[in-house]
Design a protein around this motif. Structure first.
Motif, PDB file in Angstrom:
ATOM      1  N   ARG A  56       0.832  -1.201   0.000  1.00 12.69           N
ATOM      2  CA  ARG A  56       0.000   0.000   0.000  1.00 12.69           C
ATOM      3  C   ARG A  56       0.870   1.256   0.000  1.00 12.69           C
ATOM      4  O   ARG A  56       0.610   2.201  -0.754  1.00 12.69           O
ATOM      5  CB  ARG A  56      -0.921  -0.008   1.212  1.00 12.69           C
ATOM      6  N   ARG A  57       1.905   1.274   0.826  1.00 18.03           N
ATOM      7  CA  ARG A  57       2.796   2.436   0.865  1.00 18.03           C
ATOM      8  C   ARG A  57       3.501   2.635  -0.471  1.00 18.03           C
ATOM      9  O   ARG A  57       3.656   3.762  -0.941  1.00 18.03           O
ATOM     10  CB  ARG A  57       3.840   2.263   1.962  1.00 18.03           C
ATOM     11  N   ARG A  58       3.942   1.524  -1.073  1.00 15.17           N
ATOM     12  CA  ARG A  58       4.621   1.615  -2.363  1.00 15.17           C
ATOM     13  C   ARG A  58       3.676   2.160  -3.422  1.00 15.17           C
ATOM     14  O   ARG A  58       4.053   3.009  -4.235  1.00 15.17           O
ATOM     15  CB  ARG A  58       5.135   0.238  -2.773  1.00 15.17           C
ATOM     16  N   THR A  59       2.425   1.708  -3.415  1.00 18.14           N
ATOM     17  CA  THR A  59       1.437   2.186  -4.386  1.00 18.14           C
ATOM     18  C   THR A  59       1.148   3.670  -4.184  1.00 18.14           C
ATOM     19  O   THR A  59       1.103   4.432  -5.153  1.00 18.14           O
ATOM     20  CB  THR A  59       0.134   1.372  -4.256  1.00 18.14           C
ATOM     21  N   VAL A  60       0.970   4.082  -2.947  1.00 16.72           N
ATOM     22  CA  VAL A  60       0.700   5.493  -2.665  1.00 16.72           C
ATOM     23  C   VAL A  60       1.886   6.357  -3.084  1.00 16.72           C
ATOM     24  O   VAL A  60       1.715   7.435  -3.665  1.00 16.72           O
ATOM     25  CB  VAL A  60       0.369   5.687  -1.167  1.00 16.72           C
ATOM     26  N   ARG A  61       3.098   5.870  -2.832  1.00 15.49           N
ATOM     27  CA  ARG A  61       4.293   6.621  -3.231  1.00 15.49           C
ATOM     28  C   ARG A  61       4.380   6.744  -4.749  1.00 15.49           C
ATOM     29  O   ARG A  61       4.676   7.814  -5.278  1.00 15.49           O
ATOM     30  CB  ARG A  61       5.534   5.925  -2.690  1.00 15.49           C
ATOM     31  N   ARG A  62       4.084   5.659  -5.464  1.00 11.86           N
ATOM     32  CA  ARG A  62       4.115   5.717  -6.933  1.00 11.86           C
ATOM     33  C   ARG A  62       3.061   6.673  -7.471  1.00 11.86           C
ATOM     34  O   ARG A  62       3.335   7.450  -8.397  1.00 11.86           O
ATOM     35  CB  ARG A  62       3.893   4.326  -7.520  1.00 11.86           C
ATOM     36  N   ILE A  63       1.864   6.628  -6.906  1.00 13.42           N
ATOM     37  CA  ILE A  63       0.805   7.541  -7.353  1.00 13.42           C
ATOM     38  C   ILE A  63       1.210   8.987  -7.083  1.00 13.42           C
ATOM     39  O   ILE A  63       0.991   9.874  -7.905  1.00 13.42           O
ATOM     40  CB  ILE A  63      -0.537   7.180  -6.678  1.00 13.42           C
ATOM     41  N   GLY A  64       1.809   9.230  -5.930  1.00 18.32           N
ATOM     42  CA  GLY A  64       2.263  10.582  -5.607  1.00 18.32           C
ATOM     43  C   GLY A  64       3.304  11.078  -6.592  1.00 18.32           C
ATOM     44  O   GLY A  64       3.225  12.218  -7.064  1.00 18.32           O
ATOM     45  N   TRP A  65       4.278  10.241  -6.930  1.00 19.54           N
ATOM     46  CA  TRP A  65       5.293  10.653  -7.900  1.00 19.54           C
ATOM     47  C   TRP A  65       4.688  10.878  -9.279  1.00 19.54           C
ATOM     48  O   TRP A  65       5.094  11.788 -10.007  1.00 19.54           O
ATOM     49  CB  TRP A  65       6.428   9.635  -7.977  1.00 19.54           C
ATOM     50  N   MET A  66       3.709  10.034  -9.652  1.00 18.07           N
ATOM     51  CA  MET A  66       3.051  10.239 -10.951  1.00 18.07           C
ATOM     52  C   MET A  66       2.299  11.563 -10.977  1.00 18.07           C
ATOM     53  O   MET A  66       2.309  12.268 -11.989  1.00 18.07           O
ATOM     54  CB  MET A  66       2.108   9.078 -11.260  1.00 18.07           C
ATOM     55  N   LEU A  67       1.652  11.928  -9.865  1.00 13.62           N
ATOM     56  CA  LEU A  67       0.953  13.210  -9.801  1.00 13.62           C
ATOM     57  C   LEU A  67       1.934  14.385  -9.890  1.00 13.62           C
ATOM     58  O   LEU A  67       1.652  15.380 -10.559  1.00 13.62           O
ATOM     59  CB  LEU A  67       0.129  13.300  -8.521  1.00 13.62           C
ATOM     60  N   VAL A  68       3.065  14.260  -9.222  1.00 14.94           N
ATOM     61  CA  VAL A  68       4.073  15.320  -9.301  1.00 14.94           C
ATOM     62  C   VAL A  68       4.586  15.451 -10.732  1.00 14.94           C
ATOM     63  O   VAL A  68       4.718  16.560 -11.261  1.00 14.94           O
ATOM     64  CB  VAL A  68       5.234  15.040  -8.316  1.00 14.94           C
ATOM     65  N   PHE A  69       4.860  14.332 -11.379  1.00 13.00           N
ATOM     66  CA  PHE A  69       5.339  14.353 -12.753  1.00 13.00           C
ATOM     67  C   PHE A  69       4.282  14.938 -13.692  1.00 13.00           C
ATOM     68  O   PHE A  69       4.592  15.754 -14.570  1.00 13.00           O
ATOM     69  CB  PHE A  69       5.719  12.940 -13.200  1.00 13.00           C
ATOM     70  N   ALA A  70       3.000  14.554 -13.497  1.00 13.30           N
ATOM     71  CA  ALA A  70       1.925  15.095 -14.338  1.00 13.30           C
ATOM     72  C   ALA A  70       1.788  16.604 -14.138  1.00 13.30           C
ATOM     73  O   ALA A  70       1.570  17.345 -15.104  1.00 13.30           O
ATOM     74  CB  ALA A  70       0.609  14.390 -14.024  1.00 13.30           C
ATOM     75  N   ALA A  71       1.904  17.077 -12.898  1.00 10.37           N
ATOM     76  CA  ALA A  71       1.829  18.514 -12.635  1.00 10.37           C
ATOM     77  C   ALA A  71       2.993  19.248 -13.290  1.00 10.37           C
ATOM     78  O   ALA A  71       2.816  20.344 -13.853  1.00 10.37           O
ATOM     79  CB  ALA A  71       1.813  18.775 -11.128  1.00 10.37           C
ATOM     80  N   LEU A  72       4.174  18.656 -13.253  1.00  7.25           N
ATOM     81  CA  LEU A  72       5.336  19.263 -13.890  1.00  7.25           C
ATOM     82  C   LEU A  72       5.148  19.337 -15.409  1.00  7.25           C
ATOM     83  O   LEU A  72       5.426  20.374 -16.018  1.00  7.25           O
ATOM     84  CB  LEU A  72       6.600  18.470 -13.550  1.00  7.25           C
ATOM     85  N   VAL A  73       4.648  18.277 -16.010  1.00  7.71           N
ATOM     86  CA  VAL A  73       4.395  18.276 -17.455  1.00  7.71           C
ATOM     87  C   VAL A  73       3.335  19.315 -17.803  1.00  7.71           C
ATOM     88  O   VAL A  73       3.482  20.061 -18.779  1.00  7.71           O
ATOM     89  CB  VAL A  73       3.990  16.866 -17.935  1.00  7.71           C
ATOM     90  N   ALA A  74       2.272  19.385 -17.013  1.00  6.99           N
ATOM     91  CA  ALA A  74       1.217  20.368 -17.274  1.00  6.99           C
ATOM     92  C   ALA A  74       1.765  21.789 -17.174  1.00  6.99           C
ATOM     93  O   ALA A  74       1.430  22.656 -17.998  1.00  6.99           O
ATOM     94  CB  ALA A  74       0.065  20.171 -16.290  1.00  6.99           C
ATOM     95  N   PHE A  75       2.617  22.043 -16.204  1.00 13.40           N
ATOM     96  CA  PHE A  75       3.204  23.372 -16.066  1.00 13.40           C
ATOM     97  C   PHE A  75       4.093  23.708 -17.253  1.00 13.40           C
ATOM     98  O   PHE A  75       4.041  24.825 -17.778  1.00 13.40           O
ATOM     99  CB  PHE A  75       4.006  23.474 -14.766  1.00 13.40           C
ATOM    100  N   VAL A  76       4.899  22.758 -17.694  1.00 11.98           N
ATOM    101  CA  VAL A  76       5.793  23.004 -18.830  1.00 11.98           C
ATOM    102  C   VAL A  76       4.981  23.268 -20.092  1.00 11.98           C
ATOM    103  O   VAL A  76       5.291  24.189 -20.869  1.00 11.98           O
ATOM    104  CB  VAL A  76       6.774  21.830 -19.009  1.00 11.98           C
ATOM    105  N   VAL A  77       3.913  22.504 -20.299  1.00  9.33           N
ATOM    106  CA  VAL A  77       3.062  22.723 -21.479  1.00  9.33           C
ATOM    107  C   VAL A  77       2.400  24.087 -21.397  1.00  9.33           C
ATOM    108  O   VAL A  77       2.375  24.846 -22.380  1.00  9.33           O
ATOM    109  CB  VAL A  77       2.026  21.588 -21.599  1.00  9.33           C
TER     110      VAL A  77
END
Length: 80
Positions: A40-61
């Motif tokens: 569960r912790r690993r899944t939550v951590r992966r989802i968190g990193w994916m959200l950070v990456f998606a926010a970074l991509v959205a900001f760059v676009v």
């Protein structure tokens, strides 16, 4: 006997007496629960990193489409 002495004597009696029986599947259950928590912790951590990456991509676009790094043009004059 004062209250701390009674407590101490009670603890000593508990430690000297027969130990309670431990369920046979206690270790297996604890290991399974630990595995679930880690997954569960690993899944939550992966989802968190994916959200950070998606926010970074959205900001760059957004920044590349709006040219946020340039100053607004000064060619426009205010109306009379």
């Amino acid at each position: 006997m004062s209250p701390p002495d009674r407590r101490e004597a009670h603890v000593k009696r508990l430690l000297e007496g027969p130990y309670p029986a431990v369920p046979a599947d206690l270790a297996a259950g604890a290991a399974a629960r630990g595995d679930r928590l880690l997954r569960r912790r690993r899944t939550v951590r992966r989802i968190g990193w994916m959200l950070v990456f998606a926010a970074l991509v959205a900001f760059v676009v957004w920044a590349s489409l709006t040219h946020a790094w340039t100053a607004p043009s000064s060619e426009v004059s205010p109306p009379w």
